[in-house]
Design an enzyme around this catalytic site. Structure first.
Site, PDB file in Angstrom:
ATOM      1  N   HIS A 144       0.836  -1.203   0.000  1.00  0.00           N
ATOM      2  CA  HIS A 144       0.000   0.000   0.000  1.00  0.00           C
ATOM      3  C   HIS A 144       0.877   1.262   0.000  1.00  0.00           C
ATOM      4  O   HIS A 144       0.659   2.179  -0.806  1.00  0.00           O
ATOM      5  CB  HIS A 144      -0.922  -0.036   1.237  1.00  0.00           C
ATOM      6  N   GLU A 145       1.861   1.298   0.900  1.00  0.00           N
ATOM      7  CA  GLU A 145       2.709   2.501   0.993  1.00  0.00           C
ATOM      8  C   GLU A 145       3.596   2.646  -0.244  1.00  0.00           C
ATOM      9  O   GLU A 145       3.803   3.760  -0.744  1.00  0.00           O
ATOM     10  CB  GLU A 145       3.562   2.473   2.267  1.00  0.00           C
TER      11      GLU A 145
HETATM   12 NI    NI Z   1      -2.455   5.299   1.998  1.00  0.00          NI
END
Ligand code: NI
Length: 186
Positions: A144-145
């Site tokens: 996600h990051e």
């Molecule tokens: Ni985010």
């Protein structure tokens, strides 16, 4: 130290490919990491990427609290990690569906397929190399990051937008994603 303002979906900085950091040990990078940690602690999330604080550079921070670990074998809590110029690669092609939220998309959550196991590499702010294999939620938060560094937000990774929901509604009307993935939930 300062608490930084979070960019929300729609701000162009979230759609841009972030620039590599020339020197991971530079003082301004250390300062950025400190401010990102203070910001994340203030808001209470599990991860943050520099573009989310309007800085288009390849820096992410993340952690895995005990409460977020999945029952996928090997998933374990992880203290806060800062990673500069990360790279990731999937290990195998297994995917799993899990809930994600994003500080740049407040109030919502969605079920996102992610690689179950990944290997990632990058630099710590002291210049040392960090290299790990991650599974479950640990692998999810890193993917996600990492996506933020390439201008990608989690809804773009969803394959079923009917699973995008307001947090409050999701809590009132829970969906068992494992059952959903087996086709047992309408
Ligand atoms: Ni985010």
């Amino acid at each position: 130290m300062s608490i930084l303002k979070i960019a929300r979906m729609g701000h162009p900085v979230l759609r841009r490919v972030a620039d590599p950091v020339a020197d991971p040990t530079a003082p301004d990078v250390a300062q950025l990491v400190r401010d990102m940690i203070e910001t994340l602690e203030d808001i209470g999330g599990v991860g943050l990427a520099a573009p989310q604080v309007h800085v288009s550079r390849r820096v992410i921070i993340f952690k895995v609290p005990e409460a977020r670990t999945t029952d996928i074998e090997g998933d374990a809590p992880l203290p806060l990690t800062a990673l500069i110029n990360p790279t990731i690669e999937p290990v195998g092609d297994a995917l799993n569906l899990g809930w994600e939220g994003c500080l740049s998309i407040p109030g919502l959550r969605g079920a996102v397929p992610r690689y179950t196991t990944i290997r990632y590499r990058g630099f710590a702010p002291d210049g040392s190399v960090v290299e790990r294999e991650a599974v479950g939620f640990h692998a999810r938060v890193v993917q996600h990051e990492f996506d933020h560094l390439n201008g990608v937000l989690y809804p773009e990774r969803m394959n079923d937008l009917s699973l995008l929901a307001f947090l409050e509604e999701g809590q009132k009307h829970p969906i068992d994603l494992a059952a959903y993935a087996r086709g047992e939930v309408e």
